[in-house]
Scaffold this motif. Structure first.
Motif, short mmCIF file in Angstrom:
data_model
loop_
_atom_site.label_atom_id
_atom_site.label_comp_id
_atom_site.label_asym_id
_atom_site.label_seq_id
_atom_site.Cartn_x
_atom_site.Cartn_y
_atom_site.Cartn_z
N GLU A 4 -32.43 -63.64 -1.93
CA GLU A 4 -33.72 -63.36 -1.09
C GLU A 4 -33.99 -64.52 -0.10
O GLU A 4 -33.79 -65.63 -0.22
CB GLU A 4 -34.78 -63.21 -2.20
N SER A 5 -34.80 -63.91 0.76
CA SER A 5 -35.41 -65.00 1.87
C SER A 5 -36.51 -64.42 2.31
O SER A 5 -37.14 -63.12 2.25
CB SER A 5 -34.38 -65.30 2.88
N GLY A 7 -39.94 -65.76 1.98
CA GLY A 7 -41.37 -65.90 1.34
C GLY A 7 -41.81 -67.26 2.18
O GLY A 7 -41.25 -67.52 3.35
N LEU A 18 -39.80 -59.86 3.44
CA LEU A 18 -39.00 -60.59 2.41
C LEU A 18 -37.56 -59.80 2.73
O LEU A 18 -37.62 -58.59 3.10
CB LEU A 18 -39.41 -60.38 1.09
N THR A 117 -38.02 -65.87 -4.30
CA THR A 117 -38.79 -66.39 -3.21
C THR A 117 -40.17 -66.52 -3.32
O THR A 117 -40.90 -65.28 -3.69
CB THR A 117 -38.37 -65.72 -1.88
#
Length: 123
Positions: A4-5, A7, A18, A117
């Motif tokens: 994930e990225s 946040g 996200l 995240t």
């Protein structure tokens, strides 16, 4: 593997997007979901999307969040608008291998999880 990225910290009413990159094969056969967990709370289902694009949302985010996926890029997205302080949590993406295009909102259905995240919404 899921990564994930996107946040971060925003003010009440703000927006975040996200992303979740999937490194496995046959991405379009996975139901993909977003869950969140605030400190002291149980993990909560947020939204899911089937391999062919059907979407589902928790009542608490319906109308504010939009889930989508790009099967060519094997990437899942969550567009979050009108964020509220109660949306503050660690957000996780999850994958559930479902060649029948089913999708469920229970965390036990998902086999693969990202590391999470953090999303923080301040008033």
């Amino acid at each position: 593997q899921l990564l994930e990225s996107g946040g971060g910290s925003v003010q009440d009413g703000g927006s975040l997007r996200l992303s979740c990159a999937h490194s496995g094969n046959r991405y379009n056969r996975y139901c993909m979901g977003w869950f969140r967990q605030a400190p002291g709370n149980q993990r909560e289902w947020v939204s899911s999307i089937t391999g062919d694009g059907k979407t589902m949302y928790a009542d608490s985010v319906k109308g504010r969040f939009t889930i989508s996926r790009d099967n060519a890029k094997a990437t899942l997205y969550l567009e979050m608008n009108s964020l509220k302080p109660e949306d503050t949590a660690m957000y996780y993406c999850a994958a559930d291998y479902r060649p029948d295009n089913a999708c469920y909102s229970v965390s036990s259905s998902y086999d693969y999880w990202g590391q999470g995240t953090q999303v923080t919404v301040s008033s």
